[in-house]
Design a protein around this motif. Structure first.
Motif, short mmCIF file in Angstrom:
data_model
loop_
_atom_site.label_atom_id
_atom_site.label_comp_id
_atom_site.label_asym_id
_atom_site.label_seq_id
_atom_site.Cartn_x
_atom_site.Cartn_y
_atom_site.Cartn_z
N GLY A 16 0.82 -1.14 0.03
CA GLY A 16 0.06 0.03 -0.02
C GLY A 16 0.78 1.22 -0.06
N ALA A 17 1.84 1.20 0.78
CA ALA A 17 2.79 2.49 0.93
C ALA A 17 3.60 2.43 -0.55
CB ALA A 17 3.70 2.14 2.00
N ILE A 18 3.89 1.39 -1.07
CA ILE A 18 4.66 1.63 -2.56
C ILE A 18 3.63 2.29 -3.35
CG2 ILE A 18 5.89 0.19 -4.20
CD1 ILE A 18 6.84 -1.86 -2.06
N VAL A 19 2.52 1.97 -3.41
CA VAL A 19 1.86 2.01 -4.53
C VAL A 19 1.24 3.58 -4.44
CG1 VAL A 19 -0.41 1.56 -5.82
CG2 VAL A 19 1.11 -0.11 -5.30
N ALA A 20 0.92 3.87 -3.10
CA ALA A 20 0.63 5.24 -2.66
C ALA A 20 1.66 6.12 -3.17
CB ALA A 20 0.36 5.34 -1.35
N ARG A 21 2.79 5.79 -3.00
CA ARG A 21 4.02 6.59 -3.32
C ARG A 21 4.01 6.89 -4.86
NH1 ARG A 21 8.46 5.03 -5.34
NH2 ARG A 21 8.14 3.09 -4.49
N LEU A 22 3.93 5.89 -5.67
CA LEU A 22 3.88 5.78 -7.00
C LEU A 22 2.61 6.81 -7.47
CD1 LEU A 22 4.40 2.08 -8.06
CD2 LEU A 22 6.08 3.92 -8.16
N LEU A 23 1.67 6.63 -6.95
CA LEU A 23 0.46 7.65 -7.29
C LEU A 23 0.78 9.09 -7.03
CD1 LEU A 23 -2.36 5.35 -6.00
CD2 LEU A 23 -1.85 6.00 -8.36
N GLY A 66 5.12 -5.25 -10.30
CA GLY A 66 5.53 -6.01 -9.41
C GLY A 66 4.83 -6.25 -8.14
N ALA A 67 4.19 -5.16 -7.62
CA ALA A 67 3.39 -5.14 -6.52
C ALA A 67 2.00 -5.86 -6.60
CB ALA A 67 3.03 -3.58 -6.16
N ALA A 68 1.44 -5.72 -7.60
CA ALA A 68 0.50 -6.48 -8.28
C ALA A 68 0.45 -7.99 -7.95
CB ALA A 68 -0.43 -6.20 -9.81
N LEU A 69 1.95 -8.35 -8.78
CA LEU A 69 2.19 -9.76 -8.68
C LEU A 69 2.53 -10.32 -7.33
CD1 LEU A 69 4.78 -9.97 -11.67
CD2 LEU A 69 2.64 -11.15 -11.56
N ALA A 70 3.05 -9.71 -6.47
CA ALA A 70 3.17 -9.86 -5.16
C ALA A 70 1.85 -10.22 -4.32
CB ALA A 70 3.97 -9.12 -4.15
N THR A 71 0.70 -9.14 -4.58
CA THR A 71 -0.48 -9.31 -4.05
C THR A 71 -1.36 -10.50 -4.63
OG1 THR A 71 -0.66 -6.88 -3.82
CG2 THR A 71 -2.68 -8.20 -3.80
N VAL A 72 -0.95 -10.91 -5.87
CA VAL A 72 -2.02 -12.02 -6.18
C VAL A 72 -1.06 -13.19 -5.77
CG1 VAL A 72 -2.25 -13.44 -8.46
CG2 VAL A 72 -2.43 -11.01 -8.42
N ARG A 73 0.08 -13.40 -5.74
CA ARG A 73 0.91 -14.42 -5.04
C ARG A 73 0.55 -14.78 -3.51
NH1 ARG A 73 5.48 -12.73 -5.49
NH2 ARG A 73 5.99 -13.53 -7.67
N SER A 164 -7.95 -4.16 -7.38
CA SER A 164 -8.09 -2.54 -7.81
C SER A 164 -6.74 -2.00 -7.56
CB SER A 164 -9.14 -2.01 -7.00
OG SER A 164 -9.47 -0.66 -7.34
N ILE A 165 -6.23 -1.11 -8.35
CA ILE A 165 -5.07 -0.45 -8.25
C ILE A 165 -5.26 0.55 -6.77
CG2 ILE A 165 -3.12 1.05 -9.22
CD1 ILE A 165 -3.51 -1.62 -10.45
N PHE A 166 -6.44 1.47 -7.08
CA PHE A 166 -6.77 2.21 -5.85
C PHE A 166 -8.39 2.23 -5.45
CE2 PHE A 166 -8.46 6.19 -4.16
CZ PHE A 166 -7.68 6.43 -3.29
N HIS A 186 -9.21 -6.58 -3.65
CA HIS A 186 -7.64 -6.86 -3.08
C HIS A 186 -7.06 -5.32 -3.73
CE1 HIS A 186 -7.95 -11.18 -2.07
NE2 HIS A 186 -8.30 -11.27 -3.38
N PRO A 187 -7.30 -4.31 -2.74
CA PRO A 187 -6.67 -3.11 -3.14
C PRO A 187 -5.28 -3.00 -3.21
CG PRO A 187 -7.63 -3.05 -1.01
CD PRO A 187 -7.76 -4.18 -1.49
N LEU A 188 -4.27 -2.33 -4.25
CA LEU A 188 -3.05 -2.09 -4.10
C LEU A 188 -2.87 -1.00 -3.19
CD1 LEU A 188 -1.65 -2.91 -7.44
CD2 LEU A 188 -2.09 -4.48 -5.47
N SER A 189 -3.78 0.15 -3.14
CA SER A 189 -3.50 1.13 -2.12
C SER A 189 -4.92 1.64 -1.60
CB SER A 189 -2.82 2.28 -2.85
OG SER A 189 -3.37 2.76 -4.19
#
Length: 233
Positions: A16-23, A66-73, A164-166, A186-189
């Motif tokens: 969540g922190a990584i994707v929030a930073r990217l956004l 990469g974050a999405a793959l980790a979440t799915v896994r 969902s990305i966000f 499953h939200p990424l952020s």
């Protein structure tokens, strides 16, 4: 094919922190100065997250996938997905990159049937009973996910998970919708991740952070007071 920078071991909060930073870094997070944003479902909000800003930056979208793959896994399991479905239109690029990374079939699910030709609502092909992961860029109250899941299930596809990305994660209606759907989001952020990163990285002015926090605490009241809906019709 370039392999995405997949996180080797990240818990949900770190993703969540990584994707929030990217956004935030990409300028995707907009806080209104005066006139509120009115979201597609009718909610008024002081913050709008334009996830599509991420599609133009190769390093950022690579880190995102990469974050999405980790979440799915870690949260679903790679062996429990047979195909990826991208929600029209903003979910499609993210679904395509994820499907390519996982070497899985890609589907596109439209908001409504095309209206000509085959009058298709789903593009692509997957066998009946296939387990499909629905991918979208943004989730507010979950109503659009209801429509997408119904279309996929009408095509004899199994949808139990949504990426969902966000995710605003402040509308009670979204939780009821997911319960009705029988699907797990499953939200990424989330908006809460945005707030935490904005504070630590000074991406937003303190007054803007306070405004978003007030909205998160009293969403329905804030929306109604600023010309939006207070509940779903």
């Amino acid at each position: 094919m370039t392999t995405p920078d997949t996180p080797s071991r990240k818990d949900e909060n770190t993703i969540g922190a990584i994707v929030a930073r990217l956004l935030l870094e990409s300028g995707a997070v907009h806080v209104t100065g005066a006139k509120p944003f009115v979201l597609r479902s009718g909610w008024a909000s002081p913050v709008y997250v334009d996830v599509r800003r991420l599609i133009s930056s190769v390093p950022r979208r690579r880190e995102l996938i990469g974050a999405a793959l980790a979440t799915v896994r870690e949260r679903i399991g790679l062996d429990r997905i047979d195909a990826i479905a991208g929600a029209e239109t903003s979910g499609v690029p993210f679904a395509a990159w994820l499907a390519e990374s996982l070497s899985l079939p890609l589907l596109i699910v439209r908001k409504k049937p095309l209206g000509f030709g085959r009058n298709a609502q789903i593009e692509g092909d997957a066998p009946a009973g296939a387990r499909v992961l629905l991918v979208d860029d943004l989730t507010t109250d979950g109503q659009s996910k209801l429509n997408f899941c119904r279309a996929l299930r009408a095509a004899d596809l199994n949808v139990e998970h949504i990426l969902s990305i966000f995710y605003y994660d402040t509308f009670a209606e979204s939780r009821r919708t997911m319960a009705e759907l029988g699907a797990v989001i499953h939200p990424l952020s989330t908006a809460h991740d945005i707030i935490e990163q904005a504070r630590s990285g000074r991406y937003l002015a303190p007054a803007d952070i306070d405004k978003v926090e007030a909205f998160l605490l009293h969403t329905s009241e804030w929306s109604k007071a600023h010309g939006g809906i207070a509940r779903l019709p």
